[in-house]
Each structure stands twice: as structure tokens, then as C-alpha cells.
Design an enzyme around this catalytic site. Structure first.
Site, short mmCIF file in Angstrom:
data_model
loop_
_atom_site.label_atom_id
_atom_site.label_comp_id
_atom_site.label_asym_id
_atom_site.label_seq_id
_atom_site.Cartn_x
_atom_site.Cartn_y
_atom_site.Cartn_z
N GLY A 24 71.37 16.82 -3.15
CA GLY A 24 71.21 15.67 -4.01
C GLY A 24 72.52 14.93 -4.14
O GLY A 24 73.57 15.42 -3.73
N GLY A 25 72.45 13.72 -4.72
CA GLY A 25 73.67 12.95 -4.94
C GLY A 25 73.93 11.97 -3.81
O GLY A 25 73.21 11.91 -2.83
N ASP A 26 74.99 11.20 -3.98
CA ASP A 26 75.27 10.10 -3.06
C ASP A 26 76.29 10.54 -2.01
O ASP A 26 76.04 11.51 -1.30
CB ASP A 26 75.77 8.90 -3.89
N THR A 82 80.17 11.84 -0.81
CA THR A 82 81.40 12.45 -1.29
C THR A 82 82.29 12.83 -0.14
O THR A 82 81.91 12.72 1.02
CB THR A 82 81.14 13.65 -2.21
N GLY A 84 76.49 22.82 -4.07
CA GLY A 84 77.12 23.29 -5.30
C GLY A 84 78.13 22.31 -5.84
O GLY A 84 77.79 21.16 -6.07
N PHE A 85 79.39 22.76 -5.99
CA PHE A 85 80.37 21.84 -6.54
C PHE A 85 81.67 21.88 -5.75
O PHE A 85 81.94 22.82 -5.01
CB PHE A 85 80.62 22.11 -8.04
N CYS A 136 80.34 9.34 -5.14
CA CYS A 136 79.07 9.50 -5.87
C CYS A 136 78.33 8.19 -6.03
O CYS A 136 77.42 8.07 -6.85
CB CYS A 136 79.30 10.14 -7.24
N ILE A 177 79.39 17.38 -8.11
CA ILE A 177 78.27 18.32 -7.97
C ILE A 177 77.18 17.71 -7.10
O ILE A 177 76.89 16.52 -7.21
CB ILE A 177 77.67 18.68 -9.36
#
Lengths: 216, 380
Positions: free
Chosen positions: A75-77, A79, A154-155, A172, A142
């Protein structure tokens, strides 16, 4: 002391991003099959820009030679990962914690907040912008995947990251985000091994697991 | 029996999710607990397994739709169910819930209407307030086949790659004065060389000998003699590119990408072959860096193995020409007053008539054909 549930952990060193995915997939499969307990994989990646499923390509502003760009299944944009950053891939069975992905994100934030607190920094959450922030700048990001309640990805916590690499992207997908690192905030060199140990300890505390290093 | 598949709730405070991928097509069989679709909520991607086995009859919410929890996103028909396999039951699988007995004509209809996507389709964010769910999480409703779910056209937002391709194709059509010329080349000699050499070539060089490097090497040689084909247009200037950076289109399941062999003019045949294989492999596994798809000065493309004789490709801007290579086929051909079986191939050059005249394009193609037919370049 009562012996609690175990989470195994391992620092795999500098691992190319694709190889890191393969390691995780294997762990997810084995976790799902019940062959292994919860596992925390710690790595460092060579320079790489990764795009989550929802990422917009224009969030990669430009690139530099030697920086790989990969699409990935978290997930997320968008990074950036690179040397000097601790990347943590917890492979947990959320059925043994809470079946709640929002809760899980909050717990990952908590791990990073506890780690930066060891260096006298106050890590903060921002509503609507998952991650950990110190003094208005983002120090930890994250992005997570869940398959049948088994977590992966994860992170990433910036320890001694060359922050200029974040200029290549819109981190992000948030315009105007300033990135920072542990070293930048404390103003001195930080021992990455010590930070890793901090991550492991905080992780055990937050998820109520006895952390056990995988030998070799 | 049709079973509605419902957007699951992935946590107490999670009320919607965006569908990022369907792992099955309508008409596909799906096993119980086999991953059916993927959703994205905030920073989390989740794979959702099917709660039942059967045929995926209808996808109601397309990729890109933002869907409130408990909305029906698809229908799986259990009547066509294959024998269920013993897949470990994932907890994220939606669970069954009995339709609430409501007084009226059809109890299930009321339930369905309550949770079915609103008439505008998915992604409107409507669908009623989220209902509290049991710790088990997601719900699933069973409804009769009379359920009021009209067939709808499927609306699928373009993937980022598709958007980029679309934008580039239209821009190229608008920019260049596309014209095309088609030649036929007798590549029997190349086919013979490849058949004879491919085993040893792979053993000695460690890379597979395909036809593409033959065409790439021939293009490099012809481009050196016709530098206008290796140019680009900038305003009212023609820029003759000093280096030959050869783009090679690679088809992907969901689009295409054109990795570039940099300095193709300075590479040996083996080097071309190895670089091509490497780029193609990484293109297919999406591991190319941005520099590797930029800066091409000429492109070759292979319209694919489906039997098309030739296509007229669209120029890759800001280049001025692109070569399409047809399928190599054995055909009867007149050679020295006899009919022979030869390996033949159509070559189609699309060129920008603003700067390349038809005669120049044809001379380039005649030269290219000559290089291919009388192959003399050492391959190792």
C-alpha cells in the site's frame, strides 16, 4: 518471568529490493503454513524508488544513475530506500494480534516513536498521513501488504539516509513533505547496529513478543 | 447458487477500500479461499480470497473503484463450482450471514438493496453507514438469482502505464507526418546461421541467440549510412544524432515498453544479443530503470507472433522512424527461374515525412534488406 510468544528476527544486511521481496514471500508462505512464528526481517536496500499500487507515476520527479525504479505490491504511494535506512519487514499473523490493519499501522508507528525516543526525539503521528514525524519532518514511512492476515512490507526509518535522494520523488505522494533522519535530528553520527537493536526491542514491546535472533 | 462477494472490513475504523486488481476474469473458475481481488486502504494492500468456490459471474466494482465496506463487489456462482480443494481457510475471507428475515415479498431483496452499490456504480462513496461487524469481520450475503443487479458496462480506469502509452501515441500522431514503406527480405541465410550456431553460441556466450540481434545489427549498419534516419526534429532544426541508441519494443501483458540499447553502434554482435536479452527480461519483470527507457534514436518493434504480415507502427517521439519486423515465414519464392522454399519476412518502416523523403526511406530499406539477405557480420 512468564515466557511469552516468540518473534524471530534477523538482520540480512544490504539486500537488493527484489531479493527482499522474495525473502518476504517465502516467509509469508511459511508463516501461513504455520511453519514459523512471527518474524521480523531487517534489511538495508541499495538505492531504489518503489511505487505502491496506488502510486502516481508523476510522483517520481526524476531519477539518478544507479537508482532502480520498481513497482511493488504494498500500500501507499512512492518512496525511496537506500543505504543508511533501516527497513523492517514484519511477517506477522494478525489473527494472533488483532484483525485490524489500521491498528497494525498504528503499532508500527509506535515502534518507530519508541526508537527515536531513545535518542531524545519526540516522534509524532499526523492524522491522515501515516508515518512518524519529528519536528514537522518525516523520519519514518509505512507501506504494508496483508494476505490472509499475514503481513509483509513494513516500515523504513531514516537513520543516516542521504536525504537528497528524496528530492527525486514526492514522498508518499504528499507535496511539500520534508524528510529527515535520526542523524540529522540528533546532530551526530549514530551507530546503525544500536538503532537496529532499538527497533528489535521496541518491536517486542509493542507487539508483546519475546524477540529471538535467528542465528547466522 | 449465486453468492455476493462483499467488500470486507479490514479493521474497526476502516470503512472503505479501493479495488486495485481483479485476480480473476468474469467466467473464470475460482476455488474457495483462492485470492480473488486486491484492495488498497490507506497504506495497506490486501489480497481477498473468495469465500466460496465457483464461477466468477460478474465483477460489479471495477479496478479503481472506491467501495464502502459491505458493498457487493462481485458475484460468484457456486453451481458451477469445481470440487473444493482443501485450501487453509484464511481469516480475511468474508463469512456467510443469513439474510435477515424481513416481512415482504422477497426478504433477500431488501438486504441486497441495502448493501448493493448505488445506481451510479461503485466509487460514489455512498452505500449507507457502515454497519458494525463481528470480530470475524467481513460479511457475505446470499441472494436469489432475481437479485436486482443489472448488467452494467465495465468502467476500468487506465493503469498509469496505459495512460502514458495513450498520451505518447496521440502526441506522436499529432507531431510526425507518418508515412510507411514495406519491403520483403529473404532471411533464409540468417535462419540457417541461427539454427547452426544457436547451441554453441549459448554455450560460449551464455546468452540465447534470437533473431532480434540480427535485425538490430543490420539496422545499426544501415543507420550509419543513412544518418537522417537516426535524427530528430527540434523546432526548425534537424538534429543528427551522433550515437545510435536503439530502442526495442517489448510487449508486456498490460502494455508495452521500449528499453534502449545505448551506443548500439559500438557493440559487438554478442554484446547486442546479451544486452537485448537482459533488457527484455528486466522489462518483463518490471525492473528497468528510467534511464534505460529514455534517449533512443531509432526503434525496432516486432508486431508479434500472431500471423500478421506487417503493421505500420507509430513513431517513438522524438525519433523520425521505426522499423516493424514481421513474422519470419517459409514461403514459395522464385529463385533463378525455379520455385524455392525460402524464409521470408516483411519489414515495414514508418517514417516522419517532414524530414525523410520516400526515396530516402526506400534506399535505407533496400540497404537494410541487402545486409540481412547477404549477412556478413560475424556473430561471435
Amino acid at each position: 518471568m512468564r515466557a511469552g510468544k516468540i518473534c524471530r528476527w534477523r538482520f540480512a544486511g544490504l539486500v537488493p529490493y527484489g531479493e527482499g521481496r522474495l525473502l518476504q514471500r517465502d516467509l509469508v508462505r511459511r508463516r501461513l503454513a504455520g511453519e514459523i512464528p512471527d518474524t521480523l526481517l531487517l534489511v538495508e536496500h541499495p538505492h531504489v524508488i518503489t511505487l505502491g499500487k496506488m502510486a502516481r507515476p508523476e510522483h517520481v520527479r526524476r531519477t539518478r544513475p544507479g537508482v532502480e525504479v520498481v513497482e511493488t505490491d504494498r500500500g501507499g504511494d512512492v518512496t525511496y530506500h537506500g543505504p543508511g535506512q533501516i527497513v523492517a519487514y514484519p511477517i506477522l499473523d494478525l489473527r494472533e494480534h488483532r484483525r485490524d490493519v489500521r491498528w497494525y499501522l498504528d503499532r508500527l508507528e509506535e515502534v518507530m516513536i519508541r526508537v527515536v525516543a531513545r535518542y531524545g526525539l519526540r516522534g509524532e503521528r499526523r492524522p491522515g498521513a501515516t508515518g512518524v514525524w519529528v519536528g514537522g519532518a518525516k523520519i519514518g514511512s509505512i507501506g504494508v501488504r496483508v494476505e490472509r492476515w499475514i503481513t509483509s512490507h513494513g516500515f523504513a526509518l531514516n537513520v543516516a539516509t542521504d536525504l537528497s535522494y528524496f528530492d527525486l520523488i514526492v514522498p508518499c505522494g504528499l507535496e511539500g513533505v520534508r524528510m529527515t533522519s535520526l542523524e540529522k535530528e540528533v546532530g551526530r553520527a549514530v551507530d546503525p547496529g544500536e538503532v537496529r537493536r532499538g527497533v528489535v526491542e521496541a518491536f517486542g514491546g509493542v507487539f508483546h513478543r519475546v524477540m529471538e535472533e535467528i542465528p547466522g | 447458487m449465486p453468492t455476493n462477494i462483499i467488500m470486507p472490513q479490514m479493521g474497526e475504523s476502516v470503512f472503505e477500500g479501493t479495488i486495485t486488481r481483479w485476480l480473476k476474469k468474469e467466467g473464470d473458475r475460482v476455488l474457495r479461499d483462492e485470492p480473488l481481488f486486491e484492495i488498497s486502504t490507506d497504506k495497506v494492500d490486501t489480497e481477498i480470497p473468495s469465500p466460496v468456490g465457483g464461477i466468477l459471474r460478474k465483477i460489479i466494482c471495477p479496478v479503481g473503484a472506491k467501495v464502502p465496506i459491505h458493498t457487493v463487489v462481485a458475484i460468484v456462482d457456486e453451481s458451477g463450482a469445481p470440487a473444493e480443494e482443501a485450501v487453509p481457510r484464511g481469516a480475511a475471507a468474508p463469512v456467510r450471514a443469513e439474510p435477515a428475515p424481513v416481512a415482504g415479498l422477497d426478504p433477500t431483496e431488501a438486504e441486497t438493496r441495502r448493501f448493493a452499490p448505488p445506481a451510479g456504480g461503485c466509487g460514489t462513496g455512498a452505500g449507507g453507514p457502515p454497519r458494525p461487524v463481528a470480530a470475524e469481520g467481513p460479511l457475505l450475503l446470499e441472494v436469489s438469482s432475481e437479485a436486482p443487479l443489472a448488467l452494467r458496462d465495465q468502467v476500468v480506469p487506465m493503469s498509469p502505464m496505459r495512460e502514458r502509452i495513450a498520451e505518447h501515441m496521440v502526441r506522436s500522431r499529432r507531431t510526425a507526418a507518418h508515412a510507411a514503406t514495406v519491403f520483403e527480405a529473404d532471411v533464409t541465410r540468417i535462419v540457417e546461421i541461427r539454427e547452426r550456431e544457436k547451441r554453441d553460441f549459448e554455450i560460449v556466450t551464455g546468452t540465447r541467440l534470437t533473431y532480434t540481434p540480427f535485425f538490430a545489427a543490420a539496422c545499426v549498419q544501415a543507420l550509419r549510412e543513412f544518418p537522417i534516419l537516426n535524427s530528430s526534429v527540434e523546432g526548425k532544426n534537424i538534429v543528427y544524432r551522433k550515437e545510435i541508441h536503439l530502442g526495442v519494443a517489448v510487449a508486456l501483458p498490460d502494455g508495452l515498453i521500449v528499453p534502449v540499447i545505448r551506443n548500439a553502434g559500438e557493440r559487438s554482435f554478442v554484446d547486442l544479443c546479451r544486452t537485448l536479452n537482459d533488457l527484455a527480461e528486466r522489462a518483463r519483470t518490471k525492473r528497468l530503470s528510467v534511464e534505460e527507457v529514455q534517449g533512443g534514436t531509432f526503434t525496432i518493434t516486432n508486431p508479434g507472433p500472431y500471423g500478421g504480415l506487417f503493421g505500420t507502427p507509430i513513431i517513438n517521439q522524438p525519433q523520425v522512424a521505426i522499423l516493424g519486423i514481421g513474422t519470419i515465414e517459409r514461403r514459395p519464392v522464385v529463385v533463378h527461374e525455379a520455385i524455392a522454399i525460402r524464409s521470408m519476412c516483411y519489414l515495414c518502416l514508418s517514417f516522419d515525412h517532414r524530414v525523410v523523403d520516400g526515396a530516402v526511406a526506400d534506399r535505407f530499406m533496400a540497404r537494410l534488406k541487402g545486409i540481412l539477405q547477404e549477412w556478413t557480420i560475424p556473430i561471435r
